[in-house]
Design an enzyme around this catalytic site. Structure first.
Site, short mmCIF file in Angstrom:
data_model
loop_
_atom_site.label_atom_id
_atom_site.label_comp_id
_atom_site.label_asym_id
_atom_site.label_seq_id
_atom_site.Cartn_x
_atom_site.Cartn_y
_atom_site.Cartn_z
N ARG A 65 -4.97 19.87 1.13
CA ARG A 65 -5.02 19.58 -0.30
C ARG A 65 -3.70 20.02 -0.92
NH1 ARG A 65 -8.58 16.60 0.52
NH2 ARG A 65 -10.62 16.42 -0.50
N GLU A 74 -1.55 15.51 -7.77
CA GLU A 74 -1.84 14.17 -7.29
C GLU A 74 -2.72 13.41 -8.28
OE1 GLU A 74 -4.01 13.07 -3.34
OE2 GLU A 74 -2.45 14.50 -2.79
N HIS A 84 -1.59 10.88 1.03
CA HIS A 84 -2.93 11.43 1.24
C HIS A 84 -3.78 10.51 2.11
CE1 HIS A 84 -6.21 14.10 -0.81
NE2 HIS A 84 -6.48 13.88 0.47
#
Length: 378
Positions: free
Chosen positions: A211, A240, A257
């Site tokens: 993350r 993000e 991602h």
């Protein structure tokens, strides 16, 4: 019949739900559906947060929310529990896909930079589903790579698991992150790799596929400038999808991602949340599940100059990187929307075990067998 709203990008989600479910697909780019009062269930992905701000009034009819992701930092689980809403995630759905991303990245980096992986030590922060698979695939390379698993919370939970010490972890050559993003508790992970740790230790390579925010990007940039971390690879980003172009441009590999993205991982995710939803409402699962054919590669192995070039053909990491760079360079005002669009719409790959290669590939690159690729049957 129950009504379920689902993110339209949950892979083949309709294939996992019986006719007793009235499925309504929504576009996650437009936020959560405005008419959730019609629904008993809601299925989302990481792009839609669920908390008191995004869903200030939880309809009384809504009793189940599931996310087709292994991470849950986009969901306020305490908030849902307070309102009597059951929750399920897809933990472990993409573990193998993440491990293959790590292996691909390492092989590309090693080949291009002429840095052998043999006898290197790899520190794995978080030894859950993904971390375990990373450890497994690196062990299977049979290159005497020493894996050092660091997971104090698991050490506390499981008497059979021993976590490495922090000192053992910080003295490895390579760091890779596979832990949730947390800000509270005994072991918060927000900015875990920060200026303090980076000022006292050096690493040949840092990889974050967990993350954004677990690694402090500014501290990583400064460490690179000072030479203590010459290379880093990022698949996840702070803030993000509105990512900072500077750390992206300086990353050895940068992707949007997608480390956990594969056909098999996406099918797993949809199945996990669908099964949890059906169990919650005491509904029988659909008997017929989607089936995908194997990928056959017929191009002559001599077409590839080296292993790095071949791995970029078998894994779309390079294409993802090129698309992300194009977005960062040319679309400053809409890059967040395009970042999510790239994640949602780029064609998915097969995991290695579902790719068939001619014998000649294994003769030239024996490591392919260790990675799980299979030989074509003629």
């Amino acid at each position: 019949m129950i009504t379920v709203f689902a993110d339209q990008h949950l892979y083949e989600i309709a294939s996992f739900l019986p006719d007793s479910v009235d499925l309504i697909l929504f576009d996650p780019a437009e936020g959560l559906p405005g008419d959730l009062h019609r629904a008993q269930g809601l299925l989302i992905r990481t792009v839609n947060a669920v908390n008191a701000r995004t869903l200030p009034e939880i309809p009384g009819s809504l009793s189940f929310i599931g996310t087709g992701s292994s991470g849950t930092d986009h969901v306020d689980r305490d908030y849902l529990e307070q309102h009597g809403v059951a929750f399920a995630d897809a933990a472990g759905c993409n573990a193998r896909s993440v491990a293959e991303y790590i292996a691909t990245s390492l092989l590309i980096w090693s080949e291009r930079e002429q840095i052998p992986l043999e006898n290197r030590s790899v520190g794995i922060v978080g030894v859950g589903h993904a971390g375990f698979q990373v450890q497994k695939i690196l062990d299977e390379l049979d290159w005497n790579i020493q894996t050092v698993g660091y997971d104090p919370p698991r050490d506390r939970r499981e008497t059979s698991f021993r976590s490495a010490t922090l000192n053992e972890l910080l003295n490895t050559d390579i760091l890779t992150f596979h832990t949730p993003l947390t800000t509270a508790g005994d072991h918060p992970t927000f900015h875990w790799l920060d200026e303090e740790k980076l000022s006292d230790h050096s690493f040949e390579l840092v990889i974050n596929t967990a993350r954004g925010g677990i690694v402090e990007e500014q501290a990583l940039l400064e460490a690179q400038q000072e030479g203590s971390v010459p290379y880093y690879i990022l698949d996840v980003w702070e803030n993000e999808p509105e990512i900072n172009p500077r750390p992206a441009q300086k990353a050895y590999l940068k992707t949007p991602h997608i480390a956990g993205y594969s056909i098999q991982a996406k099918l797993n995710a949809s199945q996990y949340v669908a099964d949890a939803l059906l169990a919650h409402f005491n509904l029988d699962p659909k008997k017929q599940r989607p089936d995908h054919s194997l990928q056959q590669v017929d191009e002559p192995v001599d077409h590839f100059n080296d292993l790095a070039e071949l791995m970029e053909e078998l894994h779309p990491i390079g294409t993802y990187e090129a698309e992300l760079l194009r977005i960062l360079r040319n679309n400053p005002h809409i890059r967040g929307r395009l970042f999510n669009k790239l994640r949602a719409e780029f064609p998915l790959r097969h995991e290695f075990s579902h790719i068939r290669l001619p014998d000649s590939y294994f003769e030239r690159f024996p490591v392919l067998k260790n990675l799980g690729f299979r030989i074509q049957v003629r």
